[in-house]
Design a protein around this motif. Structure first.
Motif, short mmCIF file in Angstrom:
data_model
loop_
_atom_site.label_atom_id
_atom_site.label_comp_id
_atom_site.label_asym_id
_atom_site.label_seq_id
_atom_site.Cartn_x
_atom_site.Cartn_y
_atom_site.Cartn_z
N ALA A 109 0.76 -1.54 -0.04
CA ALA A 109 0.31 -0.18 -0.45
C ALA A 109 0.63 1.40 0.04
O ALA A 109 0.42 1.98 -0.43
CB ALA A 109 -1.32 -0.21 1.14
N VAL A 110 2.35 1.23 0.70
CA VAL A 110 2.79 2.03 0.90
C VAL A 110 3.18 2.68 -0.69
O VAL A 110 3.20 3.57 -0.88
CB VAL A 110 4.05 1.77 1.77
N GLY A 111 3.81 2.21 -1.09
CA GLY A 111 4.86 1.66 -2.64
C GLY A 111 3.78 2.40 -3.17
O GLY A 111 4.23 2.77 -4.21
N PHE A 112 2.75 2.22 -3.31
CA PHE A 112 1.50 3.21 -4.01
C PHE A 112 1.76 4.24 -4.10
O PHE A 112 1.50 5.36 -4.92
CB PHE A 112 -0.18 2.47 -4.18
N THR A 113 1.57 4.50 -2.84
CA THR A 113 1.86 6.17 -2.52
C THR A 113 3.23 6.35 -3.40
O THR A 113 3.29 7.69 -3.90
CB THR A 113 1.52 6.11 -1.53
N GLY A 167 2.27 5.68 5.81
CA GLY A 167 2.22 4.41 6.05
C GLY A 167 1.02 4.71 5.94
O GLY A 167 -0.16 5.03 4.92
N SER A 168 -0.12 4.05 6.64
CA SER A 168 -1.26 3.85 6.23
C SER A 168 -2.23 4.66 8.63
O SER A 168 -1.61 3.76 9.13
CB SER A 168 -1.58 2.72 6.36
N LEU A 169 -2.98 4.42 8.45
CA LEU A 169 -3.85 4.98 9.43
C LEU A 169 -5.22 4.21 9.31
O LEU A 169 -6.08 4.28 8.36
CB LEU A 169 -3.81 6.03 9.17
N THR A 170 -5.83 3.48 10.22
CA THR A 170 -6.77 2.14 9.90
C THR A 170 -7.46 2.76 11.52
O THR A 170 -6.86 2.62 12.73
CB THR A 170 -6.76 0.79 9.85
N LEU A 171 -9.25 2.95 11.51
CA LEU A 171 -9.44 3.43 12.76
C LEU A 171 -10.75 2.27 12.77
O LEU A 171 -11.64 2.17 11.89
CB LEU A 171 -10.04 5.51 12.33
N GLY A 172 -11.28 2.00 14.18
CA GLY A 172 -12.40 0.98 14.22
C GLY A 172 -12.69 1.46 15.34
O GLY A 172 -12.47 2.46 15.74
#
Length: 228
Positions: A109-113, A167-172
């Motif tokens: 996913a980071v590679g895409f950015t 990176g990524s940020l996911t909320l739950g």
């Protein structure tokens, strides 16, 4: 850390450690990367301390802060908040419904950015239904106030966000929910990568996306998702 700890706090720590270890084992984090947090109340946040390997995380490696990032009395002596905790706190302020956050560095996913490619394409029904479109926040210098500022406009409407070149940020609704969204995000990126090798991803039509959104309740999903 104080030995006097409530059962609910103990359970939160156990879950945080379990998810941290799993995220490390799955390769979503390496070294001392990333950070995780759980909202324990209106003004209490449990999070991973600064400079800790999530694959070796122990109970002594978590801290308690208030919603402004100030350490509370139960935190271990010598521990300090991650410099990126402010990103979590900004999200909690914007989203009272969110109870946990995972910040990771999933490679695909980071590679895409890094390549300047979006993950906001609507190609997989499961992602459309659960996460909607996944936006990318503009590049911001890690560990500075630029990071929370870059994600604030996005966390209001998205549970999964990419941070450009970072990176990524996911909320739950809990720490496991935030982790499952991380898993879905990285698997989605891997699918898009395979599709690009096979000639390119083909997006679902607006009509197909609309039909998917209309059946979200079948999966027990109530909160609306943002489609870009």
């Amino acid at each position: 850390m104080s030995e006097t700890i409530s059962d609910s706090d103990k359970k939160a720590i156990e879950d945080l450690l379990a998810v941290a270890h799993l995220a490390y084992d799955r390769g979503y984090l390496s070294g001392k990367e990333g950070n995780l947090s759980i909202r324990l109340g209106a003004n209490r946040i449990l999070s991973t301390a600064s400079s800790t390997c999530k694959g070796r995380l122990r109970g002594e490696d978590v801290i308690f802060t208030d919603i402004h990032g100030a350490l509370l009395e139960r935190s271990s002596a010598g521990s300090k908040p991650s410099t990126e905790l402010k990103m979590h706190l900004a999200a909690y302020v914007e989203r009272p419904d969110i109870m946990a956050i995972v910040h990771a560095h999933p490679a695909t996913a980071v590679g895409f950015t890094v390549a300047g490619l979006p993950l906001s394409v609507n190609t997989l029904p499961e992602i459309v239904c659960t996460l909607g479109s996944i936006p990318t926040a503009p590049y911001a210098t890690p560990s500075t106030d630029e990071i929370p500022q870059s994600i604030e406009p996005l966390v209001k409407e998205h549970d999964a966000i990419m941070l450009a070149h970072h990176g990524s940020l996911t909320l739950g609704s809990d720490i496991w929910d935030a982790f499952y969204k991380l898993e879905a995000l990285e698997q989605f990126a891997k699918t898009l990568l395979v599709a690009s090798l096979l000639g390119g991803a083909k997006s679902l039509s607006p009509e197909q996306v609309g039909k998917l959104l209309s059946i979200r309740s079948v999966y027990g999903l109530s909160r609306s998702v943002k489609i870009l």
